[in-house]
Scaffold this motif. Structure first.
Motif, PDB file in Angstrom:
ATOM      1  N   HIS A   1     -35.637 -29.796  25.957  1.00  0.00           N
ATOM      2  CA  HIS A   1     -36.517 -29.477  27.072  1.00  0.00           C
ATOM      3  C   HIS A   1     -36.423 -28.009  27.479  1.00  0.00           C
TER       4      HIS A   1
ATOM      5  N   GLY B   1     -31.745 -23.156  34.184  1.00  0.00           N
ATOM      6  CA  GLY B   1     -31.702 -24.535  34.664  1.00  0.00           C
ATOM      7  C   GLY B   1     -30.751 -25.395  33.868  1.00  0.00           C
TER       8      GLY B   1
ATOM      9  N   TRP C   1     -30.903 -28.568  31.593  1.00  0.00           N
ATOM     10  CA  TRP C   1     -31.970 -29.173  30.807  1.00  0.00           C
ATOM     11  C   TRP C   1     -31.457 -30.341  29.982  1.00  0.00           C
TER      12      TRP C   1
ATOM     13  N   VAL D   1     -27.257 -33.648  35.128  1.00  0.00           N
ATOM     14  CA  VAL D   1     -28.495 -33.951  34.418  1.00  0.00           C
ATOM     15  C   VAL D   1     -28.660 -35.463  34.417  1.00  0.00           C
TER      16      VAL D   1
ATOM     17  N   LYS E   1     -31.893 -26.853  42.021  1.00  0.00           N
ATOM     18  CA  LYS E   1     -32.552 -27.985  41.368  1.00  0.00           C
ATOM     19  C   LYS E   1     -33.793 -27.514  40.619  1.00  0.00           C
ATOM     20  N   GLU E   2     -33.887 -27.898  39.348  1.00  0.00           N
ATOM     21  CA  GLU E   2     -35.069 -27.611  38.541  1.00  0.00           C
ATOM     22  C   GLU E   2     -35.501 -26.146  38.642  1.00  0.00           C
ATOM     23  N   GLY E   3     -34.517 -25.242  38.463  1.00  0.00           N
ATOM     24  CA  GLY E   3     -34.824 -23.831  38.353  1.00  0.00           C
ATOM     25  C   GLY E   3     -34.942 -23.065  39.645  1.00  0.00           C
TER      26      GLY E   3
ATOM     27  N   LEU F   1     -32.138 -36.214  41.614  1.00  0.00           N
ATOM     28  CA  LEU F   1     -32.759 -35.881  40.343  1.00  0.00           C
ATOM     29  C   LEU F   1     -33.499 -37.088  39.787  1.00  0.00           C
TER      30      LEU F   1
ATOM     31  N   GLN G   1     -34.424 -34.596  35.005  1.00  0.00           N
ATOM     32  CA  GLN G   1     -34.224 -33.402  35.818  1.00  0.00           C
ATOM     33  C   GLN G   1     -32.753 -32.992  35.826  1.00  0.00           C
TER      34      GLN G   1
ATOM     35  N   GLY H   1     -29.749 -29.810  37.622  1.00  0.00           N
ATOM     36  CA  GLY H   1     -29.441 -28.771  38.586  1.00  0.00           C
ATOM     37  C   GLY H   1     -27.951 -28.718  38.841  1.00  0.00           C
TER      38      GLY H   1
END
Length: 246
Positions: free
Chosen positions: A42, A71, A73, A164, A186-188, A205, A209, A211
């Motif tokens: 991802h 992130g 992933w 994750v 979280k998520e970038g 999450l 997802q 983080g």
């Protein structure tokens, strides 16, 4: 209890890959198994036609991707039905550090997954996977494993917990009992930073997802780390931090 699983490199989750924004990853994927498998990172942006194709036993492919975004992933087997391949262990994490990521005293990674007992691919096991009805929940491939081998820290230390949610069908609401988070990523994106007034109870999450959250343990003691979706915690998404005096 032991369970037969499908793996990347013999472990569930598979090996953790880590880098920085702009790094190019070159992964040689060799199918040494007895059935077709693929791989999907991802963290990379690439047309799936070639690098994510299913390869047969004895075949190999080279997967290249550039990490353009920071992130936590997920990667996983790309062969259909993906629910079966992910549920049976073919998943892992790629950590791409945000720019200027501060140093901390300790870092941990928790990859949460679902546990389906039975022979992989057997009718009874497949039925449970399709229903999303796992026999247990896991951090890093074991149910309640960190109850028996607690994660370690010292009072006053800053601890970063990467997470994750591998699923395949459920996420997580990661919570540490007795130690609120002062940083959440979280998520970038940062949702909370340590120099702000607020705090957080949960890093939530959805499936796939990722983080991290940071905290400082206030004093010595034993602090549970759980998925606060409590039925999932009670099914194995539960562990302990053993915190010593500094």
């Amino acid at each position: 209890m032991r369970q037969r699983v499908w793996t990347f490199n013999g472990t569930m989750p598979g090996p953790v890959l880590r880098g920085k924004v702009g790094d190019v990853f070159v992964v040689t994927f060799v199918n040494a198994g007895t059935m077709g498998h693929g791989i999907d990172f991802h963290a990379g942006a690439t047309a799936p036609d070639g690098p994510m194709r299913t390869i047969q036993p004895g075949e190999r492919l080279t997967y290249r991707f550039r990490a353009d975004f920071a992130g936590a992933w997920l990667y996983h087997c790309s062969t259909m039905p993906m629910t079966q391949h992910i549920a049976n262990g073919m998943y892992g994490a790629v950590i791409i550090d945000p720019p200027d990521l501060p140093k901390v005293d300790r870092e941990y990674l928790l990859v949460q997954g679902e546990l389906y007992l039975g022979e992989p691919g057997a009718d009874a096991q497949v039925a449970k996977i399709r229903q999303g009805d796992p026999d247990g929940r896991m951090f890093n491939g074991t149910a309640a494993g960190y109850d028996h081998a607690p994660l370690q820290a010292k009072a006053g230390e800053r601890v970063r917990i990467w997470a994750v949610a591998a699923g395949p069908s459920s996420g997580t609401a990661l919570h540490v009992v007795g130690a609120p988070f002062d940083t959440v990523y979280k998520e970038g994106a940062y949702l909370l930073r340590a120099d702000e007034a607020g705090g957080a109870q949960v890093l939530d999450l959805a499936p796939a997802q990722g983080g991290f959250a940071e905290l400082v343990f206030p004093e010595a003691g034993t602090y549970p780390v759980v998925d606060h979706t409590m039925r999932q915690a009670e099914a194995g998404a539960h562990g302990l931090f053993k915190v010593q005096d500094k």
